[in-house]
Write a protein that holds these residues in place. Structure first.
Motif, PDB file in Angstrom:
ATOM      1  N   UNK A 359     -26.808   4.950  31.664  1.00  0.00           N
ATOM      2  CA  UNK A 359     -27.915   4.086  32.099  1.00  0.00           C
ATOM      3  C   UNK A 359     -27.460   3.067  33.143  1.00  0.00           C
ATOM      4  N   UNK A 360     -26.192   3.108  33.510  1.00  0.00           N
ATOM      5  CA  UNK A 360     -25.667   2.158  34.496  1.00  0.00           C
ATOM      6  C   UNK A 360     -25.795   2.782  35.891  1.00  0.00           C
ATOM      7  N   UNK A 361     -27.019   2.926  36.325  1.00  0.00           N
ATOM      8  CA  UNK A 361     -27.337   3.755  37.487  1.00  0.00           C
ATOM      9  C   UNK A 361     -26.983   3.125  38.831  1.00  0.00           C
ATOM     10  N   UNK A 362     -26.530   1.875  38.839  1.00  0.00           N
ATOM     11  CA  UNK A 362     -26.116   1.263  40.104  1.00  0.00           C
ATOM     12  C   UNK A 362     -24.632   1.483  40.394  1.00  0.00           C
ATOM     13  N   UNK A 363     -23.928   2.138  39.489  1.00  0.00           N
ATOM     14  CA  UNK A 363     -22.490   2.356  39.679  1.00  0.00           C
ATOM     15  C   UNK A 363     -22.227   3.188  40.931  1.00  0.00           C
ATOM     16  N   UNK A 364     -21.281   2.710  41.745  1.00  0.00           N
ATOM     17  CA  UNK A 364     -20.835   3.445  42.925  1.00  0.00           C
ATOM     18  C   UNK A 364     -19.391   3.926  42.762  1.00  0.00           C
ATOM     19  N   UNK A 365     -18.623   3.210  41.923  1.00  0.00           N
ATOM     20  CA  UNK A 365     -17.227   3.574  41.695  1.00  0.00           C
ATOM     21  C   UNK A 365     -16.931   3.500  40.209  1.00  0.00           C
ATOM     22  N   UNK A 366     -16.386   4.597  39.644  1.00  0.00           N
ATOM     23  CA  UNK A 366     -16.123   4.663  38.207  1.00  0.00           C
ATOM     24  C   UNK A 366     -14.753   5.290  37.977  1.00  0.00           C
ATOM     25  N   UNK A 367     -13.899   4.595  37.201  1.00  0.00           N
ATOM     26  CA  UNK A 367     -12.601   5.119  36.815  1.00  0.00           C
ATOM     27  C   UNK A 367     -12.525   5.133  35.296  1.00  0.00           C
ATOM     28  N   UNK A 368     -12.352   6.334  34.718  1.00  0.00           N
ATOM     29  CA  UNK A 368     -12.285   6.495  33.267  1.00  0.00           C
ATOM     30  C   UNK A 368     -10.901   6.999  32.900  1.00  0.00           C
ATOM     31  N   UNK A 369     -10.231   6.292  32.002  1.00  0.00           N
ATOM     32  CA  UNK A 369      -8.897   6.659  31.563  1.00  0.00           C
ATOM     33  C   UNK A 369      -8.952   7.309  30.185  1.00  0.00           C
ATOM     34  N   UNK A 370      -7.934   8.125  29.892  1.00  0.00           N
ATOM     35  CA  UNK A 370      -7.781   8.741  28.556  1.00  0.00           C
ATOM     36  C   UNK A 370      -9.004   9.563  28.153  1.00  0.00           C
ATOM     37  N   UNK A 371      -9.489  10.397  29.051  1.00  0.00           N
ATOM     38  CA  UNK A 371     -10.588  11.303  28.718  1.00  0.00           C
ATOM     39  C   UNK A 371     -10.084  12.319  27.691  1.00  0.00           C
ATOM     40  N   UNK A 372     -10.865  12.538  26.640  1.00  0.00           N
ATOM     41  CA  UNK A 372     -10.447  13.477  25.593  1.00  0.00           C
ATOM     42  C   UNK A 372     -11.636  14.273  25.077  1.00  0.00           C
TER      43      UNK A 372
END
Length: 595
Positions: A359-372
């Motif tokens: 729902x955070x639709x204004x995001x332009x840059x996203x970094x996700x760590x430890x994807x599992x």
């Protein structure tokens, strides 16, 4: 907000022109540049001497309160007299708060107008990408008209800007008074004098408490006033006299916690505490209601993020990557309340956070760590809803410390899960993948807007460029332990592939032989970097035909490779002699060759 907010929107407009390469926006380029020029005038107006006048007034009052026990009667009278001078300069004696309220109202109008404009630009970019032909022309024309309307609104607000008097001798008056009546060796006086001795260029146009504030604090660090044991006390002193601070950058300090004074900086829009020993974000961080950027990345300790951050509703950029563990930071549930976030880096998406991202639709840059596996499917579903996303970074749990380490990932949990079911958002321009891949996902070949691709520790068995070479706009390709094969032949870089590639980075423990590049391949390549390829003995035949190359970087490569390429009789030098700059580092030698 003020100057920094205007500057950010100017960058936004300029980036729109660059990203679209003037193809879509060619017809409205003049209107955009005209608005950028108008915003230059706004920045100058927001840089009114008012900010320095008001700050000098508050500094003097704070100094009087803090130093009262040490001042003699005459000294107190002189300080009070000086404060009255400042009252006279402002034109409204003793009513500083009313002056500020008047000015703040005007600034809020500018801020509200530019926020609406920023959202309108976002909506236009999303809309126009899905249109063609006449629909696109009409949308672009409508966008041009709206840019003109924004410019008119800004001009109208400018005509109502407050005008305040200003004495050019204020700074010297304060310094003379301090030197004549107070001991320069005391910490507070020393801080104030050092603050005022900064070059005049950092004080003009109201920038002292605005965009140049971080430069001023860096200067205090250089003077030894924010170092070691005294750092916290000196910082508190500085902040006590900086109530109107907008930008605070505390890089490379020894702070383990944020001083309470920071939570009282109600007008703060940027807070950077990078490369620190910070261990927590306190609840009081929620008092910073105007904060737009919070950067706590590269902390040496694990950071506990409190619920207070959820109250910073104006936050647009939250950067949290850590140098400990796998770089992830666990945020409290409810992070989706930050609906204005455009940048979110270093986050761990487990524990229900993956679903909130959708729902955070204004995001332009996203970094996700430890994807599992336990949250990957939900995470990908959320990311596919982020239609404005331009940069995405996904990484798994790591064993090695960096992408360029000579060790390889061996544990079974290092596979980047479920990518087959993923479909990237349409505007994505930068993609970073860190983790093992069984095979390269097919959707990668359809990313027409992709300009940068980073692949780290993917350890692919098959040639990844079979798919990647057809990306029409790819300019930057980084393959760090991305391919585990021992041989690269001409199939990797063929004529017609990588039509816009300018930067190529290759790092591999396994690569022994790179045989050939077809003549005519890599027509735009400007820089080639070969890192940590200790087994590679020869650069490919055909490299001499890549005439666009300007830089060749070779770091941690075999000494035999360096000797063969040497301009001093190296038999392979003909392959690189057309390159203006060659840098190298081997086991026993380092340096550069240049033309």
């Amino acid at each position: 907000m003020a100057v920094s907010f205007v500057t950010l929107f100017q960058w936004r407009l300029n980036s729109v022109l660059l990203q679209q390469e003037n193809e879509i926006l060619l017809g409205v380029k003049d209107q955009i540049l005209s608005l950028v020029s108008k915003l230059d005038e706004v920045g100058g107006s927001l840089g009114d001497p008012f900010f320095w006048t008001l700050h000098a007034h508050e500094t003097a009052k704070s100094f009087l309160i803090l130093s009262k026990p040490k001042l003699k009667k005459k000294g107190k009278e002189q300080m009070v007299s000086f404060i009255r001078k400042l009252d006279e300069v402002t034109g409204v004696s003793g009513d500083v708060e009313r002056i500020w309220a008047c000015y703040k109202t005007w600034v809020s109008e500018i801020r509200g107008t530019l926020r609406e404009a920023d959202d309108y630009v976002d909506d236009f970019i999303v809309k126009v990408y899905g249109e063609t032909g006449q629909d696109r022309k009409e949308s672009t024309a409508e966008f041009g008209s709206e840019i003109e309307n924004i410019k008119s609104r800004v001009s109208e607000i400018m005509n109502r800007s407050p005008q305040l008097g200003f004495s050019p001798n204020l700074i010297e008056d304060i310094k003379k008074l301090l030197r004549s009546k107070f001991d320069e060796g005391t910490p507070l006086v020393s801080c104030m004098l050092s603050y005022m001795n900064l070059p005049s260029s950092t004080r003009k146009s109201g920038e002292l408490m605005e965009d140049k504030a971080h430069v001023n604090l860096e200067r205090l660090v250089d003077l030894g006033m924010l170092k070691e044991e005294a750092s916290s006390d000196c910082l508190r002193t500085v902040l006590h006299n900086a109530k109107f601070l907008r930008v605070l950058d505390l890089e490379n300090t020894l702070l383990k916690s944020l001083p309470d004074e920071i939570s009282k900086l109600a007008r703060l829009s940027y807070l950077g505490v990078t490369h620190s020993k910070l261990t927590e974000l306190p609840e009081s961080i929620g008092n910073l209601r105007n904060l737009q950027t919070l950067d706590i990345s590269w902390s040496e300790s694990e950071i506990e993020v409190s619920n207070g951050v959820l109250n910073v509703v104006q936050l647009r950029h939250l950067k949290m990557y850590q140098s400990t563990n796998d770089g992830e930071v666990r945020v409290p549930q409810g992070i989706s309340r930050l609906r204005n976030l455009q940048t979110l880096e270093g986050i761990y998406a487990g524990g229900g956070i993956a679903k909130e991202l959708g729902v955070m639709t204004k995001l332009r840059s996203l970094e996700v760590r430890c994807v599992s596996d336990d949250h990957a499917d939900e995470l990908y579903v959320s990311i596919m809803k982020l239609n404005r996303l331009q940069k995405l970074s996904l990484s798994v749990e790591r064993v090695s410390e960096s992408c360029d380490s000579s060790s390889s990932l061996q544990n079974e949990n290092s596979i980047l899960p479920c990518l087959e079911s993923f479909s990237p958002p349409p505007l994505l321009q930068t993609l970073e993948l860190e983790g093992r891949l069984i095979e390269l996902p097919l959707w990668l070949g359809s990313m027409e807007n992709l300009t940068q691709l980073h692949m780290c520790y993917c350890h692919l068995s098959e040639n990844p460029t079979t798919i990647l070479q057809f990306l029409p706009n790819l300019k930057y390709l980084r393959m760090s332990q991305a391919y585990k094969g021992r041989r690269m032949n001409k199939e990797f870089f063929r004529v017609g592939g990588f039509p816009k590639l300018e930067y190529l980075y290759i790092s591999s423990d396994n690569l022994v032989e790179w045989t050939e590049i077809e003549e005519g391949a890599l027509p735009c390549l400007k820089q080639l970097s070969i890192f940590y390829c200790m087994e590679l003995m020869l650069l490919p035949e055909g490299l001499q035909h890549v005439t666009t190359l300007r830089i060749l970087d070779m770091w941690n490569v075999h000494e035999d490779l360096i000797r063969r390429l040497s301009p001093n009789g190296g038999p392979e030098n003909y392959k690189i002699k057309h390159i203006p700059l060659v840098k190298y580092l081997g086991d026993m030698s380092h340096g550069f060759w240049g033309r």
